[in-house]
Design a protein around this motif. Structure first.
Motif, short mmCIF file in Angstrom:
data_model
loop_
_atom_site.label_atom_id
_atom_site.label_comp_id
_atom_site.label_asym_id
_atom_site.label_seq_id
_atom_site.Cartn_x
_atom_site.Cartn_y
_atom_site.Cartn_z
N LEU A 28 0.98 7.49 -1.56
CA LEU A 28 -0.09 6.66 -0.86
C LEU A 28 0.63 5.55 0.15
O LEU A 28 -0.05 5.20 0.99
N ILE A 29 1.89 5.47 -0.07
CA ILE A 29 2.61 4.47 0.72
C ILE A 29 2.73 5.29 2.24
O ILE A 29 3.11 4.56 3.25
N THR A 30 2.91 6.34 2.09
CA THR A 30 3.47 7.27 3.43
C THR A 30 2.50 6.78 4.51
O THR A 30 2.68 6.55 5.74
N TYR A 31 1.08 6.71 4.50
CA TYR A 31 0.17 6.51 5.35
C TYR A 31 0.21 5.12 6.05
O TYR A 31 0.32 5.10 7.49
N CYS A 70 4.20 -1.89 2.90
CA CYS A 70 3.27 -0.80 2.61
C CYS A 70 2.77 -0.74 1.12
O CYS A 70 1.73 -0.23 1.10
N TRP A 71 3.57 -1.14 0.31
CA TRP A 71 3.29 -1.00 -1.15
C TRP A 71 2.05 -2.15 -1.28
O TRP A 71 0.84 -1.76 -1.98
N ALA A 75 -1.43 -0.83 -2.60
CA ALA A 75 -1.80 -1.05 -4.12
C ALA A 75 -2.66 -2.36 -4.15
O ALA A 75 -3.36 -2.25 -5.29
N LYS A 76 -2.80 -3.20 -3.14
CA LYS A 76 -3.63 -4.39 -3.52
C LYS A 76 -4.84 -4.46 -2.28
O LYS A 76 -5.88 -4.75 -2.76
N ILE A 77 -4.32 -4.25 -1.11
CA ILE A 77 -5.34 -4.49 -0.04
C ILE A 77 -6.50 -3.37 0.02
O ILE A 77 -7.59 -3.66 0.17
N GLU A 78 -5.82 -2.11 0.13
CA GLU A 78 -6.82 -1.06 0.19
C GLU A 78 -7.92 -0.98 -0.99
O GLU A 78 -9.12 -0.76 -0.62
N ALA A 84 -15.18 -3.47 -1.80
CA ALA A 84 -16.15 -4.16 -1.00
C ALA A 84 -16.93 -3.30 -0.10
O ALA A 84 -18.14 -3.65 0.10
N LEU A 85 -16.60 -2.13 0.47
CA LEU A 85 -17.27 -1.24 1.11
C LEU A 85 -18.05 -0.45 0.27
O LEU A 85 -19.30 -0.20 0.73
N MET A 86 -17.57 -0.31 -0.88
CA MET A 86 -18.53 0.43 -1.66
C MET A 86 -19.64 -0.25 -2.15
O MET A 86 -20.85 0.32 -2.43
N GLN A 87 -19.48 -1.47 -2.62
CA GLN A 87 -20.61 -2.37 -2.97
C GLN A 87 -21.68 -2.51 -1.70
O GLN A 87 -22.86 -2.72 -1.79
N THR A 88 -21.01 -2.74 -0.36
CA THR A 88 -22.15 -2.93 0.60
C THR A 88 -22.73 -1.67 0.92
O THR A 88 -24.16 -1.46 1.05
N VAL A 89 -22.04 -0.49 0.80
CA VAL A 89 -22.95 0.89 0.95
C VAL A 89 -23.97 0.93 -0.03
O VAL A 89 -24.80 1.55 -0.08
#
Length: 126
Positions: A28-31, A70-71, A75-78, A84-89
Motif C-alpha cells: 500500500l505504501i508504493t502508490y 508514505c506509511w 496507514a492513517k490518512i487514507e 469520511a467519504l463512506m459516511q457521506t456517500v
C-alpha cells in the motif's frame, strides 16, 4: 527478453492468509511513494543539503523519511478519508422526500417576483 518472458509464464501464486500484514502495508505504501517521491523527496534533499549534509547522506535520509511519510499516508490518512467519504456517500440514500410547496420554508420558495409577460413588438422596416 522472449526467453525470460516464456520462462515466467507460470501463473503467480496468491499470498497465503498467513502472510504477514506488513507485506500488505508495504504494498500500500508504493502508490503514495510513487505520487510524492519527486516533489517531497527533492524538498527533503534540498533542506538536508542546505543544512550541511553531503548529497549521499541526504539521499538516504530522504528515502527513509519518504517511506515514513508514505506509511503515515496509507496507514492513517487514507483510512480516515475513506471513512469520511463512506459516511457521506451512505447518507445520500437517506435524504428526506421533497416537501410540497405549501410546507417549504419561505426562503425556499424564492423571491416571489412576478413572472415575465410576453409582449408583441412591431418593428418598422424601411
Amino acid at each position: 527478453m522472449p526467453l525470460a518472458a516464456k520462462r515466467n509464464r507460470r501463473p503467480a501464486g496468491t499470498a497465503s492468509p498467513e502472510a504477514p500484514a506488513y507485506l500488505r502495508t508495504l504494498g500500500l505504501i508504493t502508490y503514495p511513494l510513487y505520487l510524492t517521491h519527486n516533489v517531497i523527496g527533492t524538498a527533503i534533499i534540498r533542506a538536508l543539503v542546505d543544512a550541511g549534509l553531503d548529497a549521499t547522506s541526504a539521499l538516504w535520509i530522504a528515502l527513509g523519511m519518504l517511506v515514513l511519510i508514505c506509511w503515515l499516508i496509507c496507514a492513517k490518512i487514507e483510512p480516515a478519508v475513506r471513512y469520511a467519504l463512506m459516511q457521506t456517500v451512505s447518507h445520500f440514500g437517506k435524504l428526506p422526500e421533497r416537501q410540497p410547496k405549501s410546507r417549504r420554508p419561505a426562503l425556499a420558495r424564492g423571491l416571489r417576483l412576478p413572472l415575465p409577460v410576453a409582449v408583441k413588438v412591431k418593428v418598422a422596416t424601411s
